[in-house]
Design a protein around this motif. Sequence first.
Motif, PDB file in Angstrom:
ATOM      1  N   TYR A  35      -5.266   3.386  -7.740  1.00  0.00           N
ATOM      2  CA  TYR A  35      -4.507   2.165  -8.010  1.00  0.00           C
ATOM      3  C   TYR A  35      -3.937   2.171  -9.430  1.00  0.00           C
ATOM      4  CZ  TYR A  35      -9.085   1.000 -10.033  1.00  0.00           C
ATOM      5  OH  TYR A  35     -10.258   1.036 -10.742  1.00  0.00           O
ATOM      6  N   PRO A  45      -2.133   2.763  -2.754  1.00  0.00           N
ATOM      7  CA  PRO A  45      -2.081   1.577  -1.886  1.00  0.00           C
ATOM      8  C   PRO A  45      -0.778   1.421  -1.119  1.00  0.00           C
ATOM      9  CG  PRO A  45      -2.919   1.002  -4.059  1.00  0.00           C
ATOM     10  CD  PRO A  45      -2.394   2.398  -4.152  1.00  0.00           C
ATOM     11  N   ILE A  50      -2.109   5.833   4.113  1.00  0.00           N
ATOM     12  CA  ILE A  50      -3.333   5.044   4.135  1.00  0.00           C
ATOM     13  C   ILE A  50      -3.741   4.676   5.556  1.00  0.00           C
ATOM     14  CG2 ILE A  50      -2.338   2.710   3.930  1.00  0.00           C
ATOM     15  CD1 ILE A  50      -4.519   2.165   1.779  1.00  0.00           C
ATOM     16  N   THR A 108     -11.304   3.068   3.352  1.00  0.00           N
ATOM     17  CA  THR A 108     -10.768   3.349   2.024  1.00  0.00           C
ATOM     18  C   THR A 108     -11.668   2.676   0.996  1.00  0.00           C
ATOM     19  OG1 THR A 108      -9.244   1.468   2.267  1.00  0.00           O
ATOM     20  CG2 THR A 108      -8.383   3.678   2.740  1.00  0.00           C
ATOM     21  N   VAL A 110      -8.947   5.178  -3.186  1.00  0.00           N
ATOM     22  CA  VAL A 110      -7.657   4.577  -3.513  1.00  0.00           C
ATOM     23  C   VAL A 110      -7.356   4.746  -5.008  1.00  0.00           C
ATOM     24  CG1 VAL A 110      -6.305   2.445  -3.554  1.00  0.00           C
ATOM     25  CG2 VAL A 110      -7.858   2.913  -1.633  1.00  0.00           C
TER      26      VAL A 110
END
Length: 212
Positions: free
Chosen positions: A25, A62, A67, A73, A23
């Motif tokens: 972010y 995210p 996803i 993840t 991920v």
Amino acid sequence: MRNIHFLFLLLSLQCFSQEIALVKYQGGGDWYANPTSLPNLIRFCNATINTKIKLKPATVTPGSPEIFSYPYTHITGHGNIVFTIEEENNLRNYLNSGGFLHIDDNYGMNEYIQKAIKKLFPTNNLVEIPANHPIFQKPNPFPNGLPKIHEHDNKRPQAFGIFIKNRLVLLYTFECDLGDGWEDAEVNNDPLEVRQKALKMGANILYYIFNN
């Protein structure tokens, strides 16, 4: 919509080649830390627990609908992490629909990720996962729970989780640093025994996801 998302996850589990994702972010934290960790974990799992995961993990944000394509993840890093409201909603739907998020504190993330998780699940508390939970039982037994890989603040390793209808959907590993143990040997110069312990615990996580 959630049923459609869940169908995507079922298809990803049943297809010949599975895929997991890192991920990416916001907030300034180094989401890209430990670049060799997931590829090494994938190789280990494909060799030892009969998974068929693509060797190169995907990168996903995210808030992306992509996803929902990944049964596992992974978040790591050392610093700040921030989710927008849209990202929180997407992540929450993903986890409620059958997804799984593993957050591995690479040291320095704890104060930030605790706040982010509380915003993600305001009515669900992080609870420590007991050593008798299935994630510590097979295929590799860890009778004392989460193994210690790196010292950090000389605290015991802890595994925390968010459960939805008795299903573990979010795993937060703290004072452990599994990801460092998954990295290439020369990165942290960990002994083989320590690296094997980290990889076996990682295999247990993926085994739990694919078999529960």
